[in-house]
Design a protein around this motif. Structure first.
Motif, PDB file in Angstrom:
ATOM      1  N   ARG A 247       0.834  -1.212   0.000  1.00  0.00           N
ATOM      2  CA  ARG A 247       0.000   0.000   0.000  1.00  0.00           C
ATOM      3  C   ARG A 247       0.865   1.257   0.000  1.00  0.00           C
ATOM      4  O   ARG A 247       0.566   2.239  -0.686  1.00  0.00           O
ATOM      5  CB  ARG A 247      -0.938  -0.005   1.209  1.00  0.00           C
ATOM      6  N   TRP A 248       1.972   1.237   0.751  1.00  0.00           N
ATOM      7  CA  TRP A 248       2.867   2.394   0.814  1.00  0.00           C
ATOM      8  C   TRP A 248       3.481   2.688  -0.553  1.00  0.00           C
ATOM      9  O   TRP A 248       3.528   3.841  -0.991  1.00  0.00           O
ATOM     10  CB  TRP A 248       3.966   2.137   1.847  1.00  0.00           C
ATOM     11  N   ILE A 249       3.944   1.636  -1.249  1.00  0.00           N
ATOM     12  CA  ILE A 249       4.591   1.854  -2.544  1.00  0.00           C
ATOM     13  C   ILE A 249       3.583   2.322  -3.581  1.00  0.00           C
ATOM     14  O   ILE A 249       3.886   3.170  -4.410  1.00  0.00           O
ATOM     15  CB  ILE A 249       5.370   0.599  -3.017  1.00  0.00           C
ATOM     16  N   HIS A 250       2.353   1.815  -3.554  1.00  0.00           N
ATOM     17  CA  HIS A 250       1.320   2.283  -4.484  1.00  0.00           C
ATOM     18  C   HIS A 250       0.987   3.746  -4.228  1.00  0.00           C
ATOM     19  O   HIS A 250       0.761   4.510  -5.168  1.00  0.00           O
ATOM     20  CB  HIS A 250       0.061   1.422  -4.380  1.00  0.00           C
TER      21      HIS A 250
ATOM     22  N   SER B 155       6.185   0.677 -12.526  1.00  0.00           N
ATOM     23  CA  SER B 155       7.622   0.868 -12.687  1.00  0.00           C
ATOM     24  C   SER B 155       8.240  -0.438 -13.148  1.00  0.00           C
ATOM     25  O   SER B 155       7.738  -1.518 -12.829  1.00  0.00           O
ATOM     26  CB  SER B 155       8.244   1.296 -11.354  1.00  0.00           C
ATOM     27  N   ASP B 156       9.327  -0.322 -13.894  1.00  0.00           N
ATOM     28  CA  ASP B 156      10.016  -1.527 -14.344  1.00  0.00           C
ATOM     29  C   ASP B 156      10.809  -2.179 -13.224  1.00  0.00           C
ATOM     30  O   ASP B 156      11.069  -3.376 -13.264  1.00  0.00           O
ATOM     31  CB  ASP B 156      10.939  -1.211 -15.522  1.00  0.00           C
ATOM     32  N   ALA B 157      11.225  -1.397 -12.222  1.00  0.00           N
ATOM     33  CA  ALA B 157      12.017  -1.943 -11.120  1.00  0.00           C
ATOM     34  C   ALA B 157      12.122  -0.923  -9.994  1.00  0.00           C
ATOM     35  O   ALA B 157      11.848   0.253 -10.183  1.00  0.00           O
ATOM     36  CB  ALA B 157      13.420  -2.318 -11.602  1.00  0.00           C
TER      37      ALA B 157
ATOM     38  N   GLU C 203      10.444   4.508  -9.113  1.00  0.00           N
ATOM     39  CA  GLU C 203       9.720   4.596 -10.375  1.00  0.00           C
ATOM     40  C   GLU C 203      10.716   4.861 -11.497  1.00  0.00           C
ATOM     41  O   GLU C 203      11.298   5.937 -11.584  1.00  0.00           O
ATOM     42  CB  GLU C 203       8.732   5.758 -10.264  1.00  0.00           C
ATOM     43  N   CYS C 204      10.950   3.859 -12.349  1.00  0.00           N
ATOM     44  CA  CYS C 204      11.932   4.012 -13.411  1.00  0.00           C
ATOM     45  C   CYS C 204      11.492   3.257 -14.662  1.00  0.00           C
ATOM     46  O   CYS C 204      10.549   2.472 -14.630  1.00  0.00           O
ATOM     47  CB  CYS C 204      13.304   3.514 -12.956  1.00  0.00           C
TER      48      CYS C 204
ATOM     49  N   PHE D 198      12.291  10.950 -10.868  1.00  0.00           N
ATOM     50  CA  PHE D 198      12.161  11.119  -9.421  1.00  0.00           C
ATOM     51  C   PHE D 198      13.022  10.092  -8.706  1.00  0.00           C
ATOM     52  O   PHE D 198      12.846   8.889  -8.892  1.00  0.00           O
ATOM     53  CB  PHE D 198      10.698  10.965  -9.005  1.00  0.00           C
ATOM     54  N   VAL D 199      13.959  10.562  -7.898  1.00  0.00           N
ATOM     55  CA  VAL D 199      14.889   9.680  -7.197  1.00  0.00           C
ATOM     56  C   VAL D 199      14.960  10.074  -5.726  1.00  0.00           C
ATOM     57  O   VAL D 199      14.532  11.168  -5.341  1.00  0.00           O
ATOM     58  CB  VAL D 199      16.308   9.722  -7.819  1.00  0.00           C
TER      59      VAL D 199
END
Length: 159
Positions: free
Chosen positions: A44-47, A55-57, A71-72, A86-87
């Motif tokens: 839930r946090w990452i979403h 994201s691909d990875a 998000e890459c 965004f990093v």
């Protein structure tokens, strides 16, 4: 010869009384820091952080495993390279600048010595700054003039 056999049997590694660490652990009590819902909370946090985008990875530093990007996009040709806007946990090394001639005529002019004057004065030269992990200072990629990060020294994980 019989004494030699007795020494081998008396050694602690061949003893019947060796107790492993697993025998000493009490599995009837729940671990103090165990949370069975932790994976769901992390998902839930990452979403929430990605605002629903895919994201691909997830990229991490190869030296200290610090998260660098959530998000890459994976490079089409070089499968171990990624780009992102965004990093986190990254620092730009302003002193170290890398320049690359990005003209399409490079392959055609390979046999000629030097560059044409038109190539030297054109805007086909890209400038990149070195990007490092802010925790351990390991070089992880570069950032271009458009503020797009290009990662080539990272550990990707499935997202």
């Amino acid at each position: 010869m019989e004494d030699g056999k007795r020494e081998i049997l008396d050694s602690p590694t061949n003893s019947q009384q060796t107790i492993s660490d697993d025998d000493e652990i009490d599995y009837t009590t729940k671990p103090e820091f165990y949370d069975p819902d932790l994976d769901d909370k992390d998902e839930r946090w990452i979403h929430k952080k990605r605002h629903g985008l895919q994201s691909d990875a997830v990229l991490s530093c190869p030296a200290c495993f610090t998260t660098l990007c959530l998000e890459c996009q994976r490079h089409e040709k070089y499968l171990t390279q990624y780009r992102a806007v965004f990093v986190v946990n990254c620092k730009i090394e302003g002193e170290k600048v890398v320049r690359q001639n990005n003209s399409r005529s490079r392959k055609r002019n390979r046999g000629k010595e030097g560059l044409d004057r038109s190539d030297a004065s054109s805007t086909n030269i890209e400038t990149f700054k070195q990007v490092c992990c802010s925790v351990c200072s390991t070089e992880v990629g570069v950032i271009d003039e458009d503020e797009v990060y290009h990662f080539y020294n990272v550990l990707p994980s499935e997202s």
